[in-house]
Design a protein around this motif. Structure first.
Motif, PDB file in Angstrom:
ATOM      1  N   VAL A  37      54.418  41.485 -61.694  1.00 27.61           N
ATOM      2  CA  VAL A  37      53.068  41.813 -61.393  1.00 27.61           C
ATOM      3  C   VAL A  37      51.989  42.356 -62.488  1.00 27.61           C
ATOM      4  O   VAL A  37      52.431  43.527 -62.912  1.00 27.61           O
ATOM      5  N   PRO A  38      50.716  41.536 -62.854  1.00 27.78           N
ATOM      6  CA  PRO A  38      50.174  42.081 -63.858  1.00 27.78           C
ATOM      7  C   PRO A  38      49.249  43.368 -63.550  1.00 27.78           C
ATOM      8  O   PRO A  38      49.222  44.163 -64.579  1.00 27.78           O
ATOM      9  N   ASP A  39      48.882  43.505 -62.282  1.00 27.96           N
ATOM     10  CA  ASP A  39      48.045  44.488 -61.865  1.00 27.96           C
ATOM     11  C   ASP A  39      48.610  45.350 -60.820  1.00 27.96           C
ATOM     12  O   ASP A  39      48.810  44.769 -59.672  1.00 27.96           O
ATOM     13  N   VAL A  40      49.295  46.286 -61.097  1.00 29.13           N
ATOM     14  CA  VAL A  40      49.987  47.225 -59.756  1.00 29.13           C
ATOM     15  C   VAL A  40      49.019  47.455 -58.665  1.00 29.13           C
ATOM     16  O   VAL A  40      49.298  47.556 -57.719  1.00 29.13           O
ATOM     17  N   ARG A  41      47.860  47.710 -59.139  1.00 29.30           N
ATOM     18  CA  ARG A  41      46.728  48.263 -58.240  1.00 29.30           C
ATOM     19  C   ARG A  41      46.344  46.973 -57.364  1.00 29.30           C
ATOM     20  O   ARG A  41      46.026  47.263 -56.164  1.00 29.30           O
ATOM     21  N   ALA A  42      46.299  45.770 -57.787  1.00 30.02           N
ATOM     22  CA  ALA A  42      46.237  44.480 -56.922  1.00 30.02           C
ATOM     23  C   ALA A  42      47.123  44.416 -56.194  1.00 30.02           C
ATOM     24  O   ALA A  42      47.183  43.579 -55.047  1.00 30.02           O
ATOM     25  N   GLY A  43      48.337  44.215 -56.672  1.00 27.99           N
ATOM     26  CA  GLY A  43      49.515  43.852 -55.826  1.00 27.99           C
ATOM     27  C   GLY A  43      50.397  44.905 -55.354  1.00 27.99           C
ATOM     28  O   GLY A  43      51.582  44.721 -54.771  1.00 27.99           O
TER      29      GLY A  43
END
Length: 222
Positions: A37-43
């Motif tokens: 997951v590139p962006d933990v905040r988005a995922g």
């Protein structure tokens, strides 16, 4: 140190390191997701549900290892962990997935309401419900180890009351879990390789004490 003390210390170190290894294997898909997951905040919704589904049986298995070592002074960690993990899957995975789903719903509500007039009223309530959800799931997961064969709902119902009634232990367990989550999220190798077993042992000890009022024999799952 005496020979017995040396053997005990060596046993504690072995149990900690072997439990960390077993936890890393059980949580492997979550670690892979953290990398992919590139962006933990988005995922975070996916990661939250995945952490719940994988974390509940892993916690139940680790609790079984801790209980076995506490009782016998020694244990075959990997075998005990694997057997407890497999035995708890059918009950622990739905428990963890359910808790994760509740946290996702609460998180989405918090994001939507943030900055609105309703946010100031509802955000504290959502936070309390979220923390209580985690606390109940942890108590129930440990209960699967302490009360083998018990149905999840027969553990969840008393866990709600006990999480509130014994709130000092609940807050300590939540703080320790937050510390572990932060360690794994920032440095997975160090978090799971060194810190996981000692921190989860604190959570297990707190939960075991909180669960003492639950009868030793509860209704067996069918």
């Amino acid at each position: 140190m005496s020979h017995e003390t040396y053997l005990h210390v060596a046993g504690v170190v072995y149990v900690a390191l072997a439990t960390n290894l077993a936890l890393a294997a059980a949580l492997g898909p979550l670690l892979a997701a953290l990398v992919v997951v590139p962006d933990v905040r988005a995922g975070w919704p996916l990661l939250t549900v995945l952490a719940g589904g994988l974390g509940a049986p892993a916690l139940a298995a680790a609790a079984t290892v801790f209980a076995s070592f506490s009782t016998d002074g020694t244990t075959t960690v990997l075998r005990t962990f694997a057997r407890a993990w497999a035995r708890s899957l059918r009950r622990a995975v739905p428990l963890g997935l359910g808790a994760g789903a509740v946290l996702v719903v609460l998180g989405v509500d918090a994001v939507v309401l943030a900055g609105t007039s309703w946010g100031a009223l509802t955000l504290p309530l959502l936070t309390v419900v979220g923390l209580l959800t985690v606390a109940v799931a942890v108590l129930a997961a440990v209960g699967l180890a302490e009360r083998p064969g018990a149905r999840v709902r027969d553990l969840v119902r008393p866990a709600v009351w006990l999480a509130i009634r014994r709130w000092p232990f609940t807050l300590l367990s939540l703080a320790v879990l937050a510390l572990l989550a932060a360690a794994v999220a920032s440095r997975p190798a160090l978090g799971l390789g060194l810190a996981a077993a000692p921190l989860l042992h604190v959570v297990w000890a707190n939960s075991r004490w909180s669960l003492r009022p639950v009868p030793a024999r509860v209704r067996i799952a069918t």
